[in-house]
Design an enzyme around this catalytic site. Structure first.
Site, PDB file in Angstrom:
ATOM      1  N   ASN A  37       1.027   9.183   1.354  1.00  0.00           N
ATOM      2  CA  ASN A  37       0.514   9.635   0.050  1.00  0.00           C
ATOM      3  C   ASN A  37      -0.258  10.934   0.228  1.00  0.00           C
ATOM      4  OD1 ASN A  37      -1.166   7.012   0.762  1.00  0.00           O
ATOM      5  ND2 ASN A  37      -2.549   8.057  -0.586  1.00  0.00           N
ATOM      6  N   ASP A  38      -1.426  11.078  -0.319  1.00  0.00           N
ATOM      7  CA  ASP A  38      -2.086  12.388  -0.464  1.00  0.00           C
ATOM      8  C   ASP A  38      -1.968  13.366   0.706  1.00  0.00           C
ATOM      9  OD1 ASP A  38      -3.095  10.600  -2.282  1.00  0.00           O
ATOM     10  OD2 ASP A  38      -5.154  10.743  -1.608  1.00  0.00           O
ATOM     11  N   GLN A  54      -2.046  11.007   4.180  1.00  0.00           N
ATOM     12  CA  GLN A  54      -2.290   9.565   4.157  1.00  0.00           C
ATOM     13  C   GLN A  54      -1.008   8.888   4.624  1.00  0.00           C
ATOM     14  OE1 GLN A  54      -5.458   7.698   2.640  1.00  0.00           O
ATOM     15  NE2 GLN A  54      -5.699   9.347   4.086  1.00  0.00           N
ATOM     16  N   TRP A  62       2.170   1.413   0.995  1.00  0.00           N
ATOM     17  CA  TRP A  62       0.764   1.711   1.298  1.00  0.00           C
ATOM     18  C   TRP A  62       0.143   0.544   2.055  1.00  0.00           C
ATOM     19  CZ3 TRP A  62      -4.184  -0.039   0.622  1.00  0.00           C
ATOM     20  CH2 TRP A  62      -5.202   0.911   0.792  1.00  0.00           C
ATOM     21  N   SER A  98      -8.553   9.831   2.333  1.00  0.00           N
ATOM     22  CA  SER A  98      -8.302  11.275   2.234  1.00  0.00           C
ATOM     23  C   SER A  98      -9.493  12.135   2.609  1.00  0.00           C
ATOM     24  CB  SER A  98      -7.859  11.611   0.813  1.00  0.00           C
ATOM     25  OG  SER A  98      -6.533  11.182   0.657  1.00  0.00           O
ATOM     26  N   ASP A 166     -12.957  11.113  -0.603  1.00  0.00           N
ATOM     27  CA  ASP A 166     -12.097  12.302  -0.553  1.00  0.00           C
ATOM     28  C   ASP A 166     -12.899  13.608  -0.406  1.00  0.00           C
ATOM     29  OD1 ASP A 166     -10.256  10.302  -1.045  1.00  0.00           O
ATOM     30  OD2 ASP A 166     -10.065  10.752  -3.183  1.00  0.00           O
ATOM     31  N   TRP A 304       1.337   6.997  -8.456  1.00  0.00           N
ATOM     32  CA  TRP A 304       1.053   5.614  -8.039  1.00  0.00           C
ATOM     33  C   TRP A 304       1.812   4.589  -8.869  1.00  0.00           C
ATOM     34  CZ3 TRP A 304      -0.513   4.480  -3.502  1.00  0.00           C
ATOM     35  CH2 TRP A 304      -1.386   5.321  -2.804  1.00  0.00           C
TER      36      TRP A 304
HETATM   37  C1  FRU Z   1      -5.581   9.024  -4.012  1.00  0.00           C
HETATM   38  C2  FRU Z   1      -6.275   8.001  -3.147  1.00  0.00           C
HETATM   39  C3  FRU Z   1      -7.555   8.575  -2.581  1.00  0.00           C
HETATM   40  C4  FRU Z   1      -7.766   7.775  -1.350  1.00  0.00           C
HETATM   41  C5  FRU Z   1      -6.348   7.567  -0.861  1.00  0.00           C
HETATM   42  C6  FRU Z   1      -6.114   6.270  -0.145  1.00  0.00           C
HETATM   43  O1  FRU Z   1      -4.210   8.918  -4.100  1.00  0.00           O
HETATM   44  O2  FRU Z   1      -6.519   6.824  -3.895  1.00  0.00           O
HETATM   45  O3  FRU Z   1      -8.638   8.558  -3.475  1.00  0.00           O
HETATM   46  O4  FRU Z   1      -8.555   8.445  -0.422  1.00  0.00           O
HETATM   47  O5  FRU Z   1      -5.520   7.643  -1.988  1.00  0.00           O
HETATM   48  O6  FRU Z   1      -4.858   6.248   0.455  1.00  0.00           O
END
Ligand code: FRU
Length: 496
Positions: A37-38, A54, A62, A98, A166, A304
């Site tokens: 992800n991010d 991520q 996830w 993140s 983050d 998401w």
């Molecule tokens: C955003 C998020 C962040 C967090 C991460 C966890 O997509 O929810 O806030 O750090 O993903 O994977």
């Protein structure tokens, strides 16, 4: 190195290579193997762009968050490096969430990230979100022994100790480091907190940068903050948005707030805001300042709520957007694919003043790795066409499309017929008021499993993942009414 990181590195080296080149996008970054992800720690360090992300290597969903790592000289061809962090310490045992990267004074690279630290609250077992650092050489990183460097004791009054994540580290003109972090205040929405440091290791609370006050969604995730063309821009990704006309859509969204910022007092004066991307899949963008001064942004090309669009059985899930140069024009955020993409353009096909009414294909115009600009205008300005559409990733049964209705001034991306069997969002519209007269420019970037549409030279962008089987590679055009089209199309190819 911990056993957990060692295990992740061994796993990715073994299974990453099993993903065939044609099963990944050509120039959009995907995880080495498993889930992404991010974007994290997007930076330029020791002559290369670094992208961390991520990451859960073991499955395409996830889970226990690691940080994946890749480097590139041109933002389009990426080389995988071994995973940089695993959740292997008491201060991040629930995941390495993140964060960002910055070069410190001794030339090393510092990663600042959110750790999920086990704790107890009101008799329940919880994970507190704390901010940690790891320092390294661009390949290996060591977590700081005194982590966390920012914990719940450094939160302002009313800020939640679970939704606090983050960190993005930036540097002020004074040389001081500022870290901005997403936080949840008592009103249940979002805010961005600022911390200050002389060395990026020892931090002190500074002040609130901005409060959401329940205007745009709830918790604000993944902030970035920088100066661009005389303004300061805050990019953030709110959860739980309510739709607002065609500007903001439901669910996870992106917001760009523009204003002025006083580096001495820390005061941010908001002026206006807009969505960053109007398509289906774009979240948590981060930017980097390129050595030549360009501000470049990459987001997670996924949403998401729509993750089910990708089959669970695949060896990878999640991809990054095309890197985009951003700038301000007429008070708006503009975006275009980085110019490095032009080095990959091959086999140019052009068509000028092509009259279009009904359906049409154009010889030489097909493919799934494509950079195509289409300029459309009504044949007769007194009698504007009703709808213009480009279909792509098409075969007899399947297609996705981008279509424009000048009378409503709406542009729509649609992947309803892309082969998806899930009841999730498959289409989204945005307003293109300035094209009410039927004149519109679309630059369409296709890279096997995505489409990104840059509208009117980058005034708006619509992005979506498209997971149609790669054999569906036709492109066709349609007009309800009469239009005239100019087109330039390139295949995007890796070989020089
Ligand atoms: C955003 C998020 C962040 C967090 C991460 C966890 O997509 O929810 O806030 O750090 O993903 O994977």
């Amino acid at each position: 190195m911990s056993d957990k990181l060692q295990k992740a590195r061994e796993y990715e080296a073994e299974y990453g290579g099993k993903i065939g080149a044609l099963d990944r996008p050509l120039f959009h970054l995907t995880p080495y193997v498993g889930w992404m992800n991010d974007p994290n720690g997007f930076s330029y360090y020791k002559g290369k762009y670094h992208m961390f992300y991520q990451y859960y290597p073991y499955e395409s969903r996830w889970n226990d968050m690691h940080w994946g790592h890749a480097v590139s000289s041109d933002l389009l061809t990426w080389e995988y490096l071994p995973a940089s962090m695993a959740p292997d310490m008491p201060f991040d045992e629930g995941g390495c969430f993140s964060g960002s990267a910055v070069e410190i004074s001794d030339g090393r690279q510092l990663l600042m990230y959110t750790g999920l630290q086990a704790g107890e609250k009101d008799g329940r077992k919880v994970h507190f979100q704390v901010q940690n650092i790891a320092i390294g050489d661009g390949l290996n990183y060591e977590k700081y022994e005194n982590n966390p460097v920012i914990d719940k004791s450094m939160l302002p009054e009313g800020a939640d100790d679970i939704d606090f994540r983050d960190p993005k580290v930036i540097r002020l003109k004074s040389g001081e480091y500022v870290c901005i972090v997403g936080s949840r205040p008592e009103d249940g929405s979002g805010q961005i907190l600022m911390y200050k440091s002389a060395d990026a290791i020892h931090w002190k609370y500074w002040k609130k940068l901005i409060e959401n006050k329940n205007r745009y969604g709830k918790m604000w995730e993944c902030p970035d903050f920088f100066e661009l063309d005389g303004k300061w821009l805050l990019l953030t990704s709110p959860q739980d948005m309510l739709a607002d006309g065609l500007e903001y859509h439901n669910g996870n969204g992106t917001v760009c707030v523009m204003g002025s910022f006083d580096e001495n007092t820390g005061d941010f004066k908001e002026e206006r805001n807009q969505a960053i991307d109007y398509g289906i899949d774009f979240y948590a963008p981060q930017t980097v300042l390129a050595p030549d001064g360009r501000r470049i942004m990459i987001g997670w090309l996924q949403n998401w709520d729509g993750c089910a669009v990708r089959d669970q059985g695949e060896l990878w899930a999640g991809q990054m957007s095309v890197p985009r140069e951003i700038w301000l024009q007429n008070g708006r955020l503009y975006q275009k694919p980085v110019k490095e993409l032009e080095n990959y353009r091959k086999d140019k096909v052009t068509a000028d003043n092509l009259e279009l009414s009904g359906e049409m294909t154009i010889p030489g115009v097909s493919g799934r790795c494509v950079d195509m600009e289409v300029v459309v205008r009504p044949k007769n300005p007194e009698n504007i066409y009703h709808k213009f559409a480009v279909n792509f990733a098409e075969d007899e049964k399947r297609y996705s499309s981008v279509s424009f209705r000048p009378h409503e001034a709406t542009l729509k991306v649609d992947r309803k017929y892309s082969g998806s069997r899930r009841a999730i969002v498959h289409q989204r519209r945005c307003l293109v008021e300035e094209s009410k007269n039927g004149e519109i420019r679309l630059r369409i970037i296709l890279d096997r499993f995505s489409a990104e549409v840059f509208v009117n030279d980058g005034a708006k962008v619509m992005s979506m993942g498209v997971y149609t089987d790669i054999t569906a590679d036709e492109i066709s055009f349609y007009c309800d009414g009469e239009a005239v089209v100019d087109l330039v199309k390139y295949d995007i190819k890796a070989s020089k």
